[in-house]
Design a protein around this motif. Structure first.
Motif, PDB file in Angstrom:
ATOM      1  N   LYS A 141       4.160   5.977   6.935  1.00 59.86           N
ATOM      2  CA  LYS A 141       3.067   5.126   6.463  1.00 59.86           C
ATOM      3  C   LYS A 141       2.501   5.683   5.165  1.00 59.86           C
ATOM      4  N   SER A 142       2.521   4.871   4.124  1.00 57.34           N
ATOM      5  CA  SER A 142       1.951   5.244   2.837  1.00 57.34           C
ATOM      6  C   SER A 142       0.802   4.281   2.561  1.00 57.34           C
ATOM      7  N   VAL A 143      -0.331   4.549   3.191  1.00 58.91           N
ATOM      8  CA  VAL A 143      -1.496   3.664   3.114  1.00 58.91           C
ATOM      9  C   VAL A 143      -2.737   4.472   2.770  1.00 58.91           C
ATOM     10  N   LYS A 144      -3.680   3.814   2.103  1.00 54.39           N
ATOM     11  CA  LYS A 144      -4.965   4.458   1.803  1.00 54.39           C
ATOM     12  C   LYS A 144      -5.995   4.147   2.879  1.00 54.39           C
ATOM     13  N   ASN A 145      -5.826   3.009   3.532  1.00 56.40           N
ATOM     14  CA  ASN A 145      -6.797   2.570   4.532  1.00 56.40           C
ATOM     15  C   ASN A 145      -6.194   2.651   5.924  1.00 56.40           C
ATOM     16  N   LEU A 146      -6.944   3.277   6.796  1.00 59.40           N
ATOM     17  CA  LEU A 146      -6.524   3.365   8.188  1.00 59.40           C
ATOM     18  C   LEU A 146      -7.445   2.522   9.047  1.00 59.40           C
ATOM     19  N   PRO A 147      -6.940   1.928  10.096  1.00 56.01           N
ATOM     20  CA  PRO A 147      -5.553   1.925  10.529  1.00 56.01           C
ATOM     21  C   PRO A 147      -4.694   1.008   9.656  1.00 56.01           C
TER      22      PRO A 147
ATOM     23  N   ASP B 214       1.314   9.543   4.477  1.00 55.02           N
ATOM     24  CA  ASP B 214       1.405  10.110   3.132  1.00 55.02           C
ATOM     25  C   ASP B 214       0.166  10.951   2.821  1.00 55.02           C
ATOM     26  N   GLY B 215       0.351  12.261   2.678  1.00 62.27           N
ATOM     27  CA  GLY B 215      -0.740  13.176   2.402  1.00 62.27           C
ATOM     28  C   GLY B 215      -1.353  13.015   1.027  1.00 62.27           C
ATOM     29  N   LYS B 216      -0.711  12.258   0.149  1.00 58.42           N
ATOM     30  CA  LYS B 216      -1.290  11.987  -1.170  1.00 58.42           C
ATOM     31  C   LYS B 216      -2.323  10.871  -1.099  1.00 58.42           C
ATOM     32  N   LYS B 217      -2.311  10.129  -0.002  1.00 58.93           N
ATOM     33  CA  LYS B 217      -3.219   8.989   0.126  1.00 58.93           C
ATOM     34  C   LYS B 217      -4.322   9.199   1.151  1.00 58.93           C
ATOM     35  N   ILE B 218      -4.062  10.016   2.166  1.00 60.30           N
ATOM     36  CA  ILE B 218      -5.088  10.277   3.179  1.00 60.30           C
ATOM     37  C   ILE B 218      -5.087  11.765   3.534  1.00 60.30           C
TER      38      ILE B 218
ATOM     39  N   LEU C  49      -7.348  10.547   9.931  1.00 59.84           N
ATOM     40  CA  LEU C  49      -6.624  10.067  11.106  1.00 59.84           C
ATOM     41  C   LEU C  49      -7.566   9.639  12.225  1.00 59.84           C
ATOM     42  N   GLN C  50      -8.760  10.186  12.270  1.00 62.54           N
ATOM     43  CA  GLN C  50      -9.710   9.818  13.322  1.00 62.54           C
ATOM     44  C   GLN C  50     -10.070   8.333  13.270  1.00 62.54           C
ATOM     45  N   ARG C  51      -9.837   7.695  12.132  1.00 63.15           N
ATOM     46  CA  ARG C  51     -10.087   6.249  12.029  1.00 63.15           C
ATOM     47  C   ARG C  51      -9.161   5.443  12.930  1.00 63.15           C
ATOM     48  N   LEU C  52      -8.082   6.055  13.380  1.00 66.15           N
ATOM     49  CA  LEU C  52      -7.167   5.368  14.294  1.00 66.15           C
ATOM     50  C   LEU C  52      -7.759   5.259  15.690  1.00 66.15           C
TER      51      LEU C  52
END
Length: 113
Positions: A32-38, A65-69, A74-77
């Motif tokens: 997953k290469s996302v800025k917004n979670l989930p 992707d550690g460049k984005k989050i 991850l707690q947003r999941l």
């Protein structure tokens, strides 16, 4: 490599990569290469992952992707996981309750790279 496997309900779950280890068995990877979670359709995707006939906590990896989050993101999941993982589901997968399963998911399944 993208691959899919047939679900019990006839719906396919596509994995970004599937690795078959001689001793560890099959591991399904989601990247997953996302800025917004989930991420989009997290509930649907993760629900299908849990319903794989051979699912166990050790054969699924969601790599973000550690460049984005960052790890704290991850707690947003958690809010969406509450919709999926109930005590009944957790016990079915060998955990004492949903909180025990959440702890294991955040420790071993959801990773930042």
């Amino acid at each position: 490599m993208r691959t899919s496997d047939e679900q019990r309900d006839g719906k396919e779950r596509i994995a970004d990569m599937v690795v078959v280890h001689p001793l560890q068995g099959t591991i399904y990877y989601e990247f997953k290469s996302v800025k917004n979670l989930p991420p989009h359709d997290f509930v649907g995707q993760f629900s299908k992952d849990l319903s794989r006939p051979n699912f166990n906590i050790n054969n699924l990896k969601w790599v973000f992707d550690g460049k984005k989050i960052q790890a704290k993101d991850l707690q947003r999941l958690r809010g969406k996981l509450d919709e999926i993982v109930t005590d009944r589901i957790a016990v079915r997968h060998g955990f004492s309750d949903a909180n025990a399963m959440f702890n294991e998911l955040f420790k071993n399944v959801f990773k930042i790279h």
